[in-house]
Design an enzyme around this catalytic site. Structure first.
Site, PDB file in Angstrom:
ATOM      1  N   HIS A 245     -10.075   0.870   1.464  1.00  0.00           N
ATOM      2  CA  HIS A 245      -9.754  -0.261   2.331  1.00  0.00           C
ATOM      3  C   HIS A 245     -10.718  -0.354   3.525  1.00  0.00           C
ATOM      4  O   HIS A 245     -10.290  -0.524   4.673  1.00  0.00           O
ATOM      5  CB  HIS A 245      -8.303  -0.162   2.807  1.00  0.00           C
ATOM      6  CG  HIS A 245      -7.651  -1.470   3.085  1.00  0.00           C
ATOM      7  ND1 HIS A 245      -8.119  -2.344   4.034  1.00  0.00           N
ATOM      8  CD2 HIS A 245      -6.560  -2.065   2.530  1.00  0.00           C
ATOM      9  CE1 HIS A 245      -7.327  -3.417   4.051  1.00  0.00           C
ATOM     10  NE2 HIS A 245      -6.380  -3.272   3.151  1.00  0.00           N
TER      11      HIS A 245
ATOM     12  N   GLU B   7     -11.395  -4.990  -1.863  1.00  0.00           N
ATOM     13  CA  GLU B   7     -10.569  -3.917  -2.414  1.00  0.00           C
ATOM     14  C   GLU B   7     -10.545  -4.023  -3.939  1.00  0.00           C
ATOM     15  O   GLU B   7      -9.802  -4.820  -4.504  1.00  0.00           O
ATOM     16  CB  GLU B   7      -9.152  -4.021  -1.845  1.00  0.00           C
ATOM     17  CG  GLU B   7      -9.105  -4.015  -0.329  1.00  0.00           C
ATOM     18  CD  GLU B   7      -7.818  -4.629   0.225  1.00  0.00           C
ATOM     19  OE1 GLU B   7      -6.720  -4.196  -0.147  1.00  0.00           O
ATOM     20  OE2 GLU B   7      -7.909  -5.574   1.028  1.00  0.00           O
TER      21      GLU B   7
ATOM     22  N   HIS C 159       0.817  -1.215   0.000  1.00  0.00           N
ATOM     23  CA  HIS C 159       0.000   0.000   0.000  1.00  0.00           C
ATOM     24  C   HIS C 159       0.859   1.278   0.000  1.00  0.00           C
ATOM     25  O   HIS C 159       0.492   2.287   0.606  1.00  0.00           O
ATOM     26  CB  HIS C 159      -0.969   0.005   1.185  1.00  0.00           C
ATOM     27  CG  HIS C 159      -1.942  -1.150   1.190  1.00  0.00           C
ATOM     28  ND1 HIS C 159      -2.503  -1.661   0.044  1.00  0.00           N
ATOM     29  CD2 HIS C 159      -2.455  -1.896   2.216  1.00  0.00           C
ATOM     30  CE1 HIS C 159      -3.328  -2.659   0.363  1.00  0.00           C
ATOM     31  NE2 HIS C 159      -3.299  -2.826   1.664  1.00  0.00           N
TER      32      HIS C 159
HETATM   33  C1  GLA Z   1      -4.310  -5.835   2.355  1.00  0.00           C
HETATM   34  C2  GLA Z   1      -3.325  -6.948   2.332  1.00  0.00           C
HETATM   35  C3  GLA Z   1      -3.338  -7.686   3.615  1.00  0.00           C
HETATM   36  C4  GLA Z   1      -3.132  -6.763   4.798  1.00  0.00           C
HETATM   37  C5  GLA Z   1      -4.079  -5.589   4.725  1.00  0.00           C
HETATM   38  C6  GLA Z   1      -3.744  -4.520   5.710  1.00  0.00           C
HETATM   39  O1  GLA Z   1      -5.574  -6.272   2.246  1.00  0.00           O
HETATM   40  O2  GLA Z   1      -3.526  -7.816   1.240  1.00  0.00           O
HETATM   41  O3  GLA Z   1      -2.353  -8.687   3.594  1.00  0.00           O
HETATM   42  O4  GLA Z   1      -1.810  -6.310   4.793  1.00  0.00           O
HETATM   43  O5  GLA Z   1      -4.072  -4.992   3.460  1.00  0.00           O
HETATM   44  O6  GLA Z   1      -3.585  -5.006   6.992  1.00  0.00           O
END
Ligand code: GLA
Length: 373
Positions: free
Chosen positions: A202, A338, A133
Protein backbone atom coordinates in the site's frame (compact mmCIF):
# COMPACT_ATOMS: atom_id res chain seq x y z
CA UNK A 1 47.49 -25.42 6.77
CA UNK A 2 47.22 -26.14 3.06
CA UNK A 3 43.58 -27.18 3.53
CA UNK A 4 42.84 -24.00 5.46
CA UNK A 5 44.42 -22.00 2.67
CA UNK A 6 42.39 -23.84 0.05
CA UNK A 7 39.21 -23.20 2.00
CA UNK A 8 40.10 -19.53 2.39
CA UNK A 9 40.78 -19.20 -1.33
CA UNK A 10 37.51 -20.89 -2.33
CA UNK A 11 35.57 -18.85 0.27
CA UNK A 12 37.08 -15.71 -1.22
CA UNK A 13 36.19 -16.87 -4.72
CA UNK A 14 32.62 -17.50 -3.56
CA UNK A 15 32.37 -14.02 -2.04
CA UNK A 16 33.66 -12.53 -5.30
CA UNK A 17 31.10 -14.51 -7.31
CA UNK A 18 28.30 -13.39 -5.00
CA UNK A 19 29.47 -9.78 -5.26
CA UNK A 20 29.68 -9.99 -9.03
CA UNK A 21 26.12 -11.31 -9.19
CA UNK A 22 24.63 -8.98 -6.60
CA UNK A 23 22.98 -5.94 -8.11
CA UNK A 24 22.29 -4.09 -4.88
CA UNK A 25 24.00 -3.21 -1.65
CA UNK A 26 21.92 -4.40 1.28
CA UNK A 27 22.49 -3.14 4.81
CA UNK A 28 20.37 -3.18 7.93
CA UNK A 29 20.33 -1.20 11.16
CA UNK A 30 18.00 -1.04 14.20
CA UNK A 31 15.04 1.32 13.66
CA UNK A 32 13.78 1.54 17.23
CA UNK A 33 11.51 -0.58 19.37
CA UNK A 34 7.79 -1.24 19.51
CA UNK A 35 5.95 -0.09 22.65
CA UNK A 36 6.27 -3.70 23.96
CA UNK A 37 10.04 -3.64 23.41
CA UNK A 38 10.14 -5.72 20.17
CA UNK A 39 13.06 -4.45 18.09
CA UNK A 40 12.47 -3.24 14.53
CA UNK A 41 15.11 -3.20 11.79
CA UNK A 42 15.31 -1.15 8.65
CA UNK A 43 16.96 -2.49 5.49
CA UNK A 44 18.50 -0.21 2.88
CA UNK A 45 18.68 -1.56 -0.68
CA UNK A 46 20.74 0.44 -3.14
CA UNK A 47 21.39 -0.54 -6.76
CA UNK A 48 23.29 2.63 -7.70
CA UNK A 49 20.12 4.22 -9.20
CA UNK A 50 17.36 3.76 -6.66
CA UNK A 51 17.52 3.51 -2.89
CA UNK A 52 14.69 1.69 -1.06
CA UNK A 53 14.35 1.50 2.71
CA UNK A 54 12.09 -1.20 4.11
CA UNK A 55 11.38 -1.93 7.75
CA UNK A 56 10.35 -5.09 9.53
CA UNK A 57 7.33 -3.34 11.10
CA UNK A 58 4.46 -3.81 8.64
CA UNK A 59 6.92 -4.66 5.85
CA UNK A 60 6.67 -0.93 5.18
CA UNK A 61 8.50 0.79 2.33
CA UNK A 62 9.70 3.76 4.39
CA UNK A 63 11.40 5.65 1.57
CA UNK A 64 12.15 5.27 -2.13
CA UNK A 65 14.70 7.64 -3.59
CA UNK A 66 14.47 7.86 -7.37
CA UNK A 67 16.34 10.23 -9.76
CA UNK A 68 14.44 12.66 -12.02
CA UNK A 69 15.43 13.35 -15.64
CA UNK A 70 18.29 15.57 -14.39
CA UNK A 71 19.53 12.82 -12.10
CA UNK A 72 18.26 14.56 -8.96
CA UNK A 73 16.88 12.07 -6.44
CA UNK A 74 13.71 12.61 -4.42
CA UNK A 75 11.83 10.43 -1.99
CA UNK A 76 8.64 9.52 -3.87
CA UNK A 77 6.61 7.73 -1.18
CA UNK A 78 4.57 9.13 1.70
CA UNK A 79 5.51 8.07 5.21
CA UNK A 80 6.90 9.17 8.55
CA UNK A 81 10.41 10.06 9.73
CA UNK A 82 10.61 7.39 12.38
CA UNK A 83 9.01 4.23 13.79
CA UNK A 84 7.06 6.21 16.39
CA UNK A 85 5.32 8.09 13.57
CA UNK A 86 4.06 4.86 11.99
CA UNK A 87 3.06 3.29 15.32
CA UNK A 88 1.17 6.41 16.43
CA UNK A 89 -0.59 6.61 13.04
CA UNK A 90 -1.72 2.98 13.31
CA UNK A 91 -3.20 3.65 16.75
CA UNK A 92 -5.57 6.18 15.19
CA UNK A 93 -9.09 5.20 14.14
CA UNK A 94 -8.67 4.93 10.39
CA UNK A 95 -5.04 4.27 9.47
CA UNK A 96 -4.03 4.83 5.84
CA UNK A 97 -1.86 1.63 5.61
CA UNK A 98 0.99 3.85 4.37
CA UNK A 99 3.66 1.82 2.56
CA UNK A 100 2.65 -1.42 4.26
CA UNK A 101 2.09 -5.02 3.28
CA UNK A 102 -1.66 -5.50 3.60
CA UNK A 103 -3.20 -8.83 4.59
CA UNK A 104 -4.52 -11.32 5.22
CA UNK A 105 -7.16 -9.90 2.97
CA UNK A 106 -6.33 -6.62 1.25
CA UNK A 107 -9.28 -4.37 0.34
CA UNK A 108 -12.87 -4.88 1.49
CA UNK A 109 -14.96 -7.82 2.65
CA UNK A 110 -18.69 -7.03 2.70
CA UNK A 111 -20.39 -7.13 6.10
CA UNK A 112 -17.00 -8.30 7.46
CA UNK A 113 -17.93 -11.94 6.92
CA UNK A 114 -17.66 -14.79 4.44
CA UNK A 115 -18.53 -18.47 4.30
CA UNK A 116 -15.92 -21.09 3.48
CA UNK A 117 -16.69 -24.85 3.37
CA UNK A 118 -20.03 -24.15 5.07
CA UNK A 119 -18.53 -22.25 8.03
CA UNK A 120 -19.19 -18.54 8.49
CA UNK A 121 -16.15 -16.46 9.46
CA UNK A 122 -16.33 -12.97 10.96
CA UNK A 123 -13.43 -10.58 10.41
CA UNK A 124 -12.80 -7.08 11.85
CA UNK A 125 -15.43 -4.46 10.98
CA UNK A 126 -13.50 -1.21 10.52
CA UNK A 127 -15.15 0.45 7.50
CA UNK A 128 -18.80 0.94 8.38
CA UNK A 129 -20.29 -2.53 8.18
CA UNK A 130 -17.38 -3.83 6.10
CA UNK A 131 -13.87 -5.05 6.75
CA UNK A 132 -11.08 -2.98 5.18
CA UNK A 133 -7.57 -4.46 4.84
CA UNK A 134 -8.43 -7.05 7.55
CA UNK A 135 -8.71 -4.48 10.33
CA UNK A 136 -6.26 -2.10 11.92
CA UNK A 137 -4.08 -4.68 13.68
CA UNK A 138 -3.24 -6.77 10.65
CA UNK A 139 -0.17 -7.42 8.48
CA UNK A 140 0.46 -3.66 8.31
CA UNK A 141 0.77 -3.45 12.07
CA UNK A 142 2.94 -6.40 13.16
CA UNK A 143 6.68 -6.93 13.26
CA UNK A 144 7.89 -9.34 10.56
CA UNK A 145 11.05 -11.39 10.87
CA UNK A 146 13.67 -10.01 8.51
CA UNK A 147 16.71 -11.59 6.92
CA UNK A 148 19.05 -10.28 4.24
CA UNK A 149 19.00 -12.06 0.86
CA UNK A 150 20.80 -11.30 -2.42
CA UNK A 151 19.70 -7.80 -3.53
CA UNK A 152 17.16 -7.45 -0.76
CA UNK A 153 15.33 -8.58 2.30
CA UNK A 154 13.05 -11.50 3.11
CA UNK A 155 10.25 -10.88 5.60
CA UNK A 156 8.28 -13.66 7.28
CA UNK A 157 5.14 -13.48 9.37
CA UNK A 158 3.21 -16.39 10.85
CA UNK A 159 -0.44 -15.49 11.37
CA UNK A 160 -2.11 -17.81 13.88
CA UNK A 161 -5.24 -19.84 13.18
CA UNK A 162 -8.16 -17.52 13.99
CA UNK A 163 -6.10 -14.30 13.89
CA UNK A 164 -8.48 -11.48 12.93
CA UNK A 165 -11.08 -14.21 12.40
CA UNK A 166 -9.37 -15.98 9.47
CA UNK A 167 -8.94 -19.77 9.49
CA UNK A 168 -5.58 -21.59 9.39
CA UNK A 169 -2.05 -20.94 10.55
CA UNK A 170 -0.76 -18.90 7.61
CA UNK A 171 2.95 -18.40 6.92
CA UNK A 172 3.59 -15.46 4.61
CA UNK A 173 6.97 -14.66 3.10
CA UNK A 174 7.55 -11.37 1.29
CA UNK A 175 10.82 -10.81 -0.58
CA UNK A 176 11.71 -7.28 -1.59
CA UNK A 177 14.63 -7.10 -4.02
CA UNK A 178 16.06 -4.19 -5.98
CA UNK A 179 17.93 -4.34 -9.28
CA UNK A 180 18.29 -1.98 -12.25
CA UNK A 181 15.88 0.59 -10.82
CA UNK A 182 13.14 -1.98 -10.17
CA UNK A 183 11.76 -2.94 -6.78
CA UNK A 184 10.40 -6.49 -6.99
CA UNK A 185 7.96 -7.82 -4.40
CA UNK A 186 7.56 -11.57 -4.32
CA UNK A 187 4.79 -12.91 -2.10
CA UNK A 188 4.38 -16.52 -1.03
CA UNK A 189 2.17 -18.16 1.55
CA UNK A 190 1.13 -21.55 2.89
CA UNK A 191 -1.66 -22.59 5.24
CA UNK A 192 -2.64 -25.61 7.34
CA UNK A 193 -6.42 -25.10 6.86
CA UNK A 194 -8.51 -23.89 3.94
CA UNK A 195 -8.45 -20.11 4.03
CA UNK A 196 -8.67 -16.96 1.89
CA UNK A 197 -5.82 -14.61 1.09
CA UNK A 198 -5.24 -11.34 -0.76
CA UNK A 199 -1.90 -9.55 -0.40
CA UNK A 200 -0.74 -6.17 -1.61
CA UNK A 201 1.63 -3.31 -0.91
CA UNK A 202 0.00 0.00 0.00
CA UNK A 203 2.66 2.55 -1.00
CA UNK A 204 1.45 6.09 -1.69
CA UNK A 205 3.42 7.43 -4.66
CA UNK A 206 4.03 11.03 -5.63
CA UNK A 207 6.57 10.97 -8.45
CA UNK A 208 7.26 14.70 -8.07
CA UNK A 209 8.45 13.96 -4.52
CA UNK A 210 6.43 13.17 -1.43
CA UNK A 211 4.81 16.24 0.11
CA UNK A 212 5.02 18.19 -3.16
CA UNK A 213 1.29 18.63 -3.78
CA UNK A 214 -1.51 17.01 -5.78
CA UNK A 215 -0.93 14.10 -8.16
CA UNK A 216 -3.64 15.28 -10.58
CA UNK A 217 -0.99 16.11 -13.22
CA UNK A 218 0.49 12.60 -13.07
CA UNK A 219 -0.43 10.64 -16.18
CA UNK A 220 -1.73 7.09 -15.86
CA UNK A 221 -2.02 4.21 -18.27
CA UNK A 222 -3.67 0.91 -17.39
CA UNK A 223 -3.73 -2.39 -19.26
CA UNK A 224 -7.27 -3.00 -18.15
CA UNK A 225 -10.39 -2.91 -20.27
CA UNK A 226 -12.83 -3.56 -17.42
CA UNK A 227 -13.59 -2.42 -13.89
CA UNK A 228 -15.40 -3.94 -10.91
CA UNK A 229 -18.00 -1.20 -10.21
CA UNK A 230 -18.90 -0.64 -6.57
CA UNK A 231 -21.92 0.17 -4.42
CA UNK A 232 -22.10 3.08 -1.96
CA UNK A 233 -19.90 1.20 0.55
CA UNK A 234 -17.23 0.50 -2.12
CA UNK A 235 -18.13 -3.20 -2.32
CA UNK A 236 -18.15 -4.61 -5.89
CA UNK A 237 -21.58 -5.18 -7.36
CA UNK A 238 -20.21 -8.32 -9.07
CA UNK A 239 -20.35 -6.82 -12.56
CA UNK A 240 -17.26 -6.51 -14.80
CA UNK A 241 -17.90 -3.29 -16.66
CA UNK A 242 -16.05 -2.16 -19.82
CA UNK A 243 -14.23 1.14 -19.22
CA UNK A 244 -14.20 2.34 -22.85
CA UNK A 245 -15.80 5.75 -23.16
CA UNK A 246 -15.85 6.37 -19.39
CA UNK A 247 -13.55 8.38 -17.06
CA UNK A 248 -12.08 4.98 -16.13
CA UNK A 249 -10.57 4.46 -19.57
CA UNK A 250 -6.78 4.81 -19.12
CA UNK A 251 -5.81 2.85 -22.24
CA UNK A 252 -3.59 5.84 -23.17
CA UNK A 253 -1.47 7.93 -20.78
CA UNK A 254 -4.02 10.42 -19.38
CA UNK A 255 -3.71 12.93 -16.54
CA UNK A 256 -5.29 11.51 -13.38
CA UNK A 257 -7.00 14.88 -12.83
CA UNK A 258 -8.45 15.17 -16.34
CA UNK A 259 -11.77 13.47 -15.48
CA UNK A 260 -11.55 12.77 -11.72
CA UNK A 261 -14.43 15.11 -10.92
CA UNK A 262 -16.53 14.22 -13.97
CA UNK A 263 -20.26 13.70 -13.59
CA UNK A 264 -20.07 9.94 -13.06
CA UNK A 265 -21.76 7.84 -10.42
CA UNK A 266 -18.73 5.60 -9.79
CA UNK A 267 -16.48 8.65 -9.28
CA UNK A 268 -19.01 10.11 -6.86
CA UNK A 269 -19.09 6.86 -4.86
CA UNK A 270 -15.28 6.67 -4.70
CA UNK A 271 -14.84 10.43 -4.06
CA UNK A 272 -12.51 10.12 -7.05
CA UNK A 273 -10.66 6.99 -8.15
CA UNK A 274 -10.82 4.24 -5.53
CA UNK A 275 -11.61 1.26 -7.75
CA UNK A 276 -10.35 -2.11 -8.84
CA UNK A 277 -9.55 -2.51 -12.55
CA UNK A 278 -9.61 -5.98 -14.11
CA UNK A 279 -6.18 -6.48 -15.65
CA UNK A 280 -5.74 -7.92 -19.13
CA UNK A 281 -2.67 -9.98 -18.03
CA UNK A 282 -4.41 -13.40 -17.95
CA UNK A 283 -2.55 -14.27 -14.75
CA UNK A 284 0.92 -13.81 -16.30
CA UNK A 285 3.52 -11.33 -15.05
CA UNK A 286 3.01 -8.38 -17.41
CA UNK A 287 2.85 -4.60 -17.40
CA UNK A 288 -0.33 -3.51 -15.60
CA UNK A 289 0.19 0.23 -15.25
CA UNK A 290 2.43 3.15 -16.04
CA UNK A 291 2.53 6.45 -14.21
CA UNK A 292 4.42 9.41 -15.69
CA UNK A 293 5.05 12.73 -13.98
CA UNK A 294 5.81 15.34 -16.68
CA UNK A 295 7.66 17.94 -14.55
CA UNK A 296 10.28 15.62 -13.04
CA UNK A 297 10.18 13.13 -15.90
CA UNK A 298 9.93 10.23 -13.45
CA UNK A 299 8.05 7.19 -14.66
CA UNK A 300 6.83 4.13 -12.78
CA UNK A 301 5.91 0.90 -14.54
CA UNK A 302 3.96 -1.63 -12.50
CA UNK A 303 4.13 -5.27 -13.50
CA UNK A 304 2.08 -7.98 -11.85
CA UNK A 305 0.56 -11.43 -12.26
CA UNK A 306 -2.42 -10.51 -10.05
CA UNK A 307 -5.86 -10.20 -11.69
CA UNK A 308 -6.62 -6.70 -10.40
CA UNK A 309 -5.23 -3.32 -9.42
CA UNK A 310 -6.87 -0.86 -7.02
CA UNK A 311 -6.09 2.69 -8.01
CA UNK A 312 -6.65 4.94 -5.01
CA UNK A 313 -5.98 8.65 -5.50
CA UNK A 314 -5.75 9.57 -1.81
CA UNK A 315 -9.29 10.94 -1.74
CA UNK A 316 -9.55 10.41 2.01
CA UNK A 317 -6.30 12.19 2.86
CA UNK A 318 -7.37 15.47 4.47
CA UNK A 319 -4.24 17.06 5.92
CA UNK A 320 -4.67 15.43 9.31
CA UNK A 321 -1.69 13.11 8.77
CA UNK A 322 1.58 14.92 9.43
CA UNK A 323 4.16 12.91 7.54
CA UNK A 324 7.86 13.19 6.77
CA UNK A 325 9.31 16.53 7.84
CA UNK A 326 5.94 17.45 9.39
CA UNK A 327 4.26 17.86 5.99
CA UNK A 328 0.45 17.61 6.16
CA UNK A 329 -0.68 15.09 3.57
CA UNK A 330 -3.59 16.73 1.76
CA UNK A 331 -6.28 15.20 -0.42
CA UNK A 332 -5.07 13.59 -3.65
CA UNK A 333 -1.38 14.19 -3.00
CA UNK A 334 -0.49 10.55 -3.72
CA UNK A 335 -1.64 7.59 -5.75
CA UNK A 336 -1.68 3.94 -4.65
CA UNK A 337 -1.39 1.14 -7.18
CA UNK A 338 -2.49 -1.88 -5.18
CA UNK A 339 -1.99 -5.05 -7.23
CA UNK A 340 -4.40 -7.62 -5.85
CA UNK A 341 -7.30 -10.00 -6.25
CA UNK A 342 -10.69 -8.35 -6.61
CA UNK A 343 -12.23 -6.85 -3.46
CA UNK A 344 -14.72 -9.04 -1.59
CA UNK A 345 -13.85 -12.11 -3.69
CA UNK A 346 -14.79 -14.57 -0.90
CA UNK A 347 -18.41 -13.37 -1.36
CA UNK A 348 -18.29 -13.44 -5.19
CA UNK A 349 -17.96 -16.99 -6.51
CA UNK A 350 -17.70 -15.57 -10.07
CA UNK A 351 -14.46 -13.65 -9.24
CA UNK A 352 -11.05 -15.38 -9.45
CA UNK A 353 -10.70 -17.49 -6.31
CA UNK A 354 -8.73 -16.25 -3.30
CA UNK A 355 -8.85 -19.63 -1.55
CA UNK A 356 -5.66 -21.27 -0.38
CA UNK A 357 -5.59 -24.89 0.73
CA UNK A 358 -3.07 -26.94 2.73
CA UNK A 359 -0.40 -28.35 0.41
CA UNK A 360 -0.75 -25.43 -2.04
CA UNK A 361 1.64 -22.51 -2.24
CA UNK A 362 0.41 -19.02 -3.00
CA UNK A 363 2.99 -17.24 -5.15
CA UNK A 364 2.79 -13.83 -6.78
CA UNK A 365 5.11 -11.12 -8.09
CA UNK A 366 4.69 -7.36 -8.44
CA UNK A 367 7.43 -5.08 -9.77
CA UNK A 368 7.68 -1.29 -9.41
CA UNK A 369 10.17 -0.24 -12.07
CA UNK A 370 11.48 3.34 -12.14
CA UNK A 371 13.02 5.46 -14.89
CA UNK A 372 13.08 9.08 -16.05
CA UNK A 373 12.67 10.67 -19.48
C1 GLA B 1 -7.65 1.49 0.07
C2 GLA B 1 -9.10 1.79 0.01
C3 GLA B 1 -9.35 3.23 0.26
C4 GLA B 1 -8.73 3.69 1.56
C5 GLA B 1 -7.28 3.27 1.63
C6 GLA B 1 -6.69 3.46 2.99
O1 GLA B 1 -6.99 1.93 -1.01
O2 GLA B 1 -9.68 1.37 -1.21
O3 GLA B 1 -10.74 3.47 0.26
O4 GLA B 1 -9.44 3.13 2.63
O5 GLA B 1 -7.11 1.92 1.30
O6 GLA B 1 -6.91 4.73 3.49
Amino acid sequence: MLITKAITVSALALILVVMAEAKSDVTSVPFGKMPDGTPVEIYTLNDGQVEARIMTYGGIVVSLKVPDRQGKAADIVLGFDNLEGYVAHNKGKGPAYIGAIVGRYANRIAHASFTLDGTKYEVPKNDGDNSLHSGTHAFNNVVWQGKPIADGVELTYVSKDGENGFPGNLTTVVRYTLAKGALRIEYSATTDKNTVLNLTNHSYFNLAGQGSGEILGHQLMLHASRLTPVDATLIPTGELKPVAGTPFDFSKLTAIGARIDANDEQLRLGHGYDHNWVLDNQGKLAEAAEVYEPKSGRALRVLTDQPGIQIYTGNFLDGSIKGKGGVAYQRRTAVCLETQHFPDSPNHPSFPSTELKPGEKFHSVTVFSFSAR
